[in-house]
Design a protein around this motif. Structure first.
Motif, PDB file in Angstrom:
ATOM      1  N   SER A 192     -24.478 -39.453  40.539  1.00 49.94           N
ATOM      2  CA  SER A 192     -24.135 -40.750  39.949  1.00 49.94           C
ATOM      3  C   SER A 192     -23.326 -41.604  40.914  1.00 49.94           C
ATOM      4  O   SER A 192     -23.520 -42.818  40.989  1.00 49.94           O
ATOM      5  CB  SER A 192     -23.314 -40.552  38.667  1.00 49.94           C
TER       6      SER A 192
ATOM      7  N   ASP B  69     -30.093 -43.389  35.967  1.00 47.86           N
ATOM      8  CA  ASP B  69     -29.184 -42.243  36.048  1.00 47.86           C
ATOM      9  C   ASP B  69     -29.317 -41.389  34.791  1.00 47.86           C
ATOM     10  O   ASP B  69     -28.797 -41.737  33.747  1.00 47.86           O
ATOM     11  CB  ASP B  69     -27.739 -42.745  36.217  1.00 47.86           C
ATOM     12  N   GLU B  70     -30.016 -40.291  34.911  1.00 40.43           N
ATOM     13  CA  GLU B  70     -30.268 -39.382  33.792  1.00 40.43           C
ATOM     14  C   GLU B  70     -30.734 -40.128  32.542  1.00 40.43           C
ATOM     15  O   GLU B  70     -30.137 -40.004  31.474  1.00 40.43           O
ATOM     16  CB  GLU B  70     -28.992 -38.577  33.465  1.00 40.43           C
TER      17      GLU B  70
HETATM   18 MG   LIG Z   1     -23.992 -38.135  36.616  1.00 40.75          MG
END
Ligand SMILES: [Mg+2]
Ligand SMILES: Nc1ncnc2c1ncn2[C@@H]1O[C@H](COP(=O)(O)OP(=O)(O)O)[C@@H](O)[C@H]1O
Ligand code: SF4
Lengths: 330, 310
Positions: free
Chosen positions: A48, A180-181
């Protein structure tokens, strides 16, 4: 193919009460037009932070890019002023965050949140912005978009909210989408739908995607290339084929053995024992040494050589060194 | 929505009824009567007076008469000032008290929110520490102490502003400062902590990722959510300001409703006590109701009605 993103030797640190956390320690990555690059690795390895650094979205303070460059087309994003980078955000590069339940402002209507980026960056009338937002909601598969525009986020399910977030990210037609995810917080069936949506969007718009996940099952479906991160470094990168069928780093191999795979039915899942190193004082040698089944003496003290195995596959591991090969042979 | 409002309305009536009833019986439980201070009046005169004001009747009858006066909103004449009716006292006092109260709330809200937001945006910087030191002082100094302090320093020593009464805008400044500082400090602290929390929310990150300007992020995305807790304490704050006006009106000799209320209690002027209490409580309950509605409007997740949502 044209390179649109080139990250070189990126270092990011966080100053905390306990000391300096070296979250990202020399990451090199690049991305071509229309490509999907997956970044995988255990939680806390710096995925991240790497992704947020691209648009200068790391919280600062405490975060700071201490070294390196991020070239987007011709410009170094790390050297841009806050004012200039705002013209990139949402327009040339968009970002989607993990949890769709919290990514939308609960007090504003979906329509307002969809159109505000457009209104900020382009000279556009409210009416046209609304039309464009409705079109976008159609694209991401939200039924009755016109009525839905007037509703608030709490009136949508998690999967629907993630579709809205994706629509929001794409509305200014960016060249790069960082996710991000994006599926981690969703049910398995919804996950599959959202991944399909990414595929569809890429076909229709040609956007380049950086997809961050800790789940190799997710990337197996849509990634062109995969970068494996460990303790703030990219330790192996390659095409999806190379990473899945010819992984060279023991950590990559461990990751693959620890997730269920359709093509290797019946194999036992083997978790990687141990925990990643402390990023307050990262080891000077290979950060995987303590957990590596093939660790050698040199691993602990000297950072491994960077080896190019093919045009696309690169790995940081002492096992690639000629001397190690001899050592293993004997 | 309508159903909710109707329900709340009946709840409001019930609350006022309970307050009124409690006031009535507590008032009668206090020893003494409107007439026992007056040594001059003889027994016959007193009896006549009591008869005139219905004080000779049994308590239940008085209670019913009292309820009637509430419903008709006619509290009759004052016992101690026979030339005045309670309604005329209220009519004269309320606009002044309302002026003091509204200015106090406005000053407290505007300065409190500004202070809180600035402190949050400059978190851990000098401005933050300064603002919060002011806030802690503001909360810990009672308004009557602050009142005497500003009178002494600003009115008496520096002779910058008049010390008492309510004749011009200059007269209003010191009482408003005395009354607004406490609520301002509470609002500032609450806004700051709520703002700090809001700024870490994911939707703020989303707004930043969209390339919005910092101003737009703070005002459009953060402030509205950060002010939710401020709206919830608005009711309590209002009650505090209301009771604060009694004290402040007394100190600054402001001829507001508080003056008549305190006077009424001291003199056992039953109709005045009842009239002002019922008026105050009705007003407060209505304000709380408005605050609730406002909360529902600000936060779409709060459902004012049963249906809707998923
Ligand atoms: Mg992360
Ligand atoms: N705001 C922050 N303050 C301090 N440390 C942080 C902050 N954000 C991230 N880190 C640290 O950076 C490291 C990498 O975090 P992150 O990139 O979020 O990991 P992930 O790969 O799970 O996305 C972690 O060790 C984390 O402790
Ligand atoms: S460098 Fe050594 S410790 Fe690190 S992964 Fe390779 S073999 Fe294992």
């Amino acid at each position: 193919m044209e390179k649109i993103l080139d990250i070189k030797d990126l270092h990011v640190s966080f100053t905390t009460y306990g000391g300096e956390v070296q979250a990202v320690r020399g990451v090199n990555l690049d991305l071509h037009k229309g490509e999907t690059l997956a970044i995988v690795g255990e939680s806390g390895c710096g995925k991240s932070v790497t992704a947020s650094s691209i648009m200068k979205l790391i919280p600062s303070p405490p975060g700071k890019i201490t070294k390196g460059s991020i070239h987007f087309k011709d410009q170094d994003l790390t050297k841009m002023s806050n004012k200039d980078i705002r013209k990139i955000r949402g327009v040339d590069i968009s970002m989607i965050f993990q949890d769709p339940m919290t990514a939308l402002n609960p007090t504003l209507t979906v329509g307002d949140q969809l159109t505000e980026g457009l209104k900020q960056h382009k000279k556009i009338s409210s009416h046209d912005a609304n039309e464009q937002a409705i079109e976008m909601l159609n694209l991401v598969g939200i039924p009755n978009p016109k009525e839905r525009m007037k509703q608030h986020p709490h009136q949508f399910s998690g999967g629907m909210r993630q579709r809205i977030v994706i629509a929001m990210a794409l509305i200014c037609e960016p060249e790069l989408l960082i996710a991000d995810e994006p599926t981690t917080a969703l049910d398995v069936t919804i996950q599959a739908q959202i991944l399909q949506l990414f595929n569809k969007i890429q076909e229709q718009t040609g956007v380049s995607i950086i997809l961050i996940t800790h789940d190799l099952g997710v990337v197996a479906k849509i990634a062109d290339r995969i970068a494996v991160m460990y303790a703030g470094k990219v330790i192996e990168v390659g095409t999806r084929r190379e990473i899945f069928y010819n992984p060279q780093h023991p950590y990559t191999q461990g990751l693959l053995n620890s997730v269920p795979r359709l093509d290797q039915r019946g194999d036992q899942l083997i978790p990687i024992n141990g925990t990643p190193p402390d990023l307050f004082s990262p080891p000077k040698g290979c950060p995987f040494t303590a957990r590596c089944p093939k660790a050698m003496e040199v691993c602990e003290n000297v950072y491994p050589v960077h080896t190019k195995l093919s045009d696309t596959q690169e790995v940081d591991c002492w096992l690639q060194d000629e001397r190690a090969k001899k050592y293993i042979a004997t | 929505m309508l159903k909710y409002i109707v329900k709340r309305f009946f709840l409001m009536i019930l609350t006022i009824f309970i307050i009124a009833t409690l006031t009535f019986f507590l008032m009668n439980a206090i020893p003494g009567s409107p007439f026992n201070e007056e040594k001059t009046s003889n027994a016959v005169v007193q009896q006549n007076l009591e008869k005139h004001f219905n004080l000779d009747k049994p308590l239940p009858v008085q209670y019913v008469l009292y309820l009637k006066s509430i419903i008709t909103f006619d509290f009759g004449p004052s016992i101690k000032q026979p030339t005045e009716t309670v309604n005329s006292l209220l009519g004269r006092g309320f606009p002044i008290s309302a002026e003091l109260g509204i200015w106090t709330i406005l000053v407290a809200l505007i300065s409190g929110i500004t202070l809180g937001v600035v402190a949050a945006l400059r978190h851990n910087k000098l401005i933050d520490y300064t603002a919060m030191t002011i806030a802690v002082l503001g909360i810990s100094i009672p308004n009557f102490v602050l009142a005497t302090l500003v009178i002494q320093v600003i009115a008496v020593d520096l002779k910058l502003l008049p010390a008492a009464t309510w004749n011009s805008p200059q007269h209003m400044i010191l009482p408003i400062i005395a009354l607004a500082t406490g609520p301002m400090a509470i609002i500032a602290r609450l806004t700051r902590s709520s703002m700090l929390e809001t700024l870490t929310q994911d939707y703020i990150k989303t707004a930043r990722a969209k390339g919005l300007s910092p101003f737009k992020i703070v005002v459009k995305h953060a402030l509205r959510n950060a002010l939710m807790p401020v709206v919830t304490i608005l009711g309590t704050l209002l009650a505090g300001v209301l009771t604060g006006t009694f004290v402040i009106e007394k100190i600054f000799a402001i001829p507001g409703m508080g003056k008549y209320f305190v006077q009424g209690i001291n003199q056992r002027d039953y109709p005045v006590i009842m009239g002002t209490t019922v008026f105050y409580s009705t007003f407060l309950v209505m304000m709380l109701f408005l605050v609730d509605i406002m909360y529902g409007v600000l936060d779409p997740r709060i459902k004012l009605h049963k249906k809707g949502g998923e």
